[in-house]
Design a protein around this motif. Sequence first.
Motif, PDB file in Angstrom:
ATOM      1  N   GLU A  38      19.147   0.302  28.857  1.00 32.93           N
ATOM      2  CA  GLU A  38      18.266  -0.144  27.768  1.00 32.93           C
ATOM      3  C   GLU A  38      18.449  -1.640  27.509  1.00 32.93           C
ATOM      4  O   GLU A  38      17.482  -2.404  27.431  1.00 32.93           O
ATOM      5  N   PHE A  53      15.854  -4.804  28.047  1.00 32.05           N
ATOM      6  CA  PHE A  53      15.548  -5.713  26.941  1.00 32.05           C
ATOM      7  C   PHE A  53      15.751  -7.163  27.378  1.00 32.05           C
ATOM      8  O   PHE A  53      14.891  -8.012  27.157  1.00 32.05           O
ATOM      9  N   GLY A  97      13.127  -8.565  29.504  1.00 32.95           N
ATOM     10  CA  GLY A  97      11.809  -8.668  28.889  1.00 32.95           C
ATOM     11  C   GLY A  97      10.872  -7.538  29.271  1.00 32.95           C
ATOM     12  O   GLY A  97       9.658  -7.643  29.096  1.00 32.95           O
ATOM     13  N   ASP A  98      11.431  -6.451  29.769  1.00 31.98           N
ATOM     14  CA  ASP A  98      10.636  -5.284  30.164  1.00 31.98           C
ATOM     15  C   ASP A  98      10.551  -4.343  28.960  1.00 31.98           C
ATOM     16  O   ASP A  98      11.316  -3.390  28.825  1.00 31.98           O
ATOM     17  N   GLU A  99       9.597  -4.633  28.092  1.00 30.11           N
ATOM     18  CA  GLU A  99       9.493  -3.919  26.825  1.00 30.11           C
ATOM     19  C   GLU A  99       9.194  -2.436  27.004  1.00 30.11           C
ATOM     20  O   GLU A  99       9.728  -1.592  26.279  1.00 30.11           O
ATOM     21  N   GLU A 100       8.358  -2.109  27.970  1.00 28.19           N
ATOM     22  CA  GLU A 100       7.993  -0.703  28.192  1.00 28.19           C
ATOM     23  C   GLU A 100       9.227   0.127  28.554  1.00 28.19           C
ATOM     24  O   GLU A 100       9.488   1.173  27.943  1.00 28.19           O
ATOM     25  N   ASN A 101       9.982  -0.315  29.550  1.00 27.72           N
ATOM     26  CA  ASN A 101      11.178   0.431  29.939  1.00 27.72           C
ATOM     27  C   ASN A 101      12.259   0.359  28.869  1.00 27.72           C
ATOM     28  O   ASN A 101      12.991   1.330  28.662  1.00 27.72           O
ATOM     29  N   TYR A 102      12.359  -0.769  28.178  1.00 26.27           N
ATOM     30  CA  TYR A 102      13.315  -0.876  27.070  1.00 26.27           C
ATOM     31  C   TYR A 102      13.038   0.215  26.039  1.00 26.27           C
ATOM     32  O   TYR A 102      13.948   0.930  25.619  1.00 26.27           O
ATOM     33  N   ASN A 103      11.781   0.344  25.623  1.00 27.57           N
ATOM     34  CA  ASN A 103      11.438   1.346  24.610  1.00 27.57           C
ATOM     35  C   ASN A 103      11.681   2.767  25.092  1.00 27.57           C
ATOM     36  O   ASN A 103      12.167   3.609  24.334  1.00 27.57           O
ATOM     37  N   LYS A 145      15.436   3.278  25.124  1.00 33.54           N
ATOM     38  CA  LYS A 145      15.962   3.343  23.762  1.00 33.54           C
ATOM     39  C   LYS A 145      15.788   4.751  23.206  1.00 33.54           C
ATOM     40  O   LYS A 145      16.727   5.304  22.616  1.00 33.54           O
ATOM     41  N   LYS A 188      18.713 -10.843  21.244  1.00 35.85           N
ATOM     42  CA  LYS A 188      17.388 -11.292  20.837  1.00 35.85           C
ATOM     43  C   LYS A 188      17.420 -12.755  20.397  1.00 35.85           C
ATOM     44  O   LYS A 188      16.481 -13.507  20.653  1.00 35.85           O
TER      45      LYS A 188
END
Length: 102
Positions: free
Chosen positions: A59, A63, A66-72, A75, A99
């Motif tokens: 996760e 983050f 900058g891979d927001e889709e996989n981060y979410n 998470k 961040k």
Amino acid sequence: INLAFLLNVRAKDSTGDEAVTDKVLAKRIRQQVVDICLKIRQDKFDDRGDKYWVVATLEEAFFGLGDEENYNKLKQYALSLVEADWERKSTDEQIAKLKDLI
């Protein structure tokens, strides 16, 4: 993942080529972390006692990349694996610090 974080800390305190180099190295390390964690998840992952930390590390890597889709996605998965409040608190604190660095 901690080395990548520390490279971002140093990059923030540096300028010019040094800062750029540290940011590039941090990105490369995070990609290696993703590759390692994905391999770990393929081999008897359900039997592991450290599932939360593998997923939380993944996760954080997403983050930082900058891979927001996989981060979410990761998470949500990590949240489903939490066994103690301090685990999630530690992860959230690390990501909040990150961040501010990227």
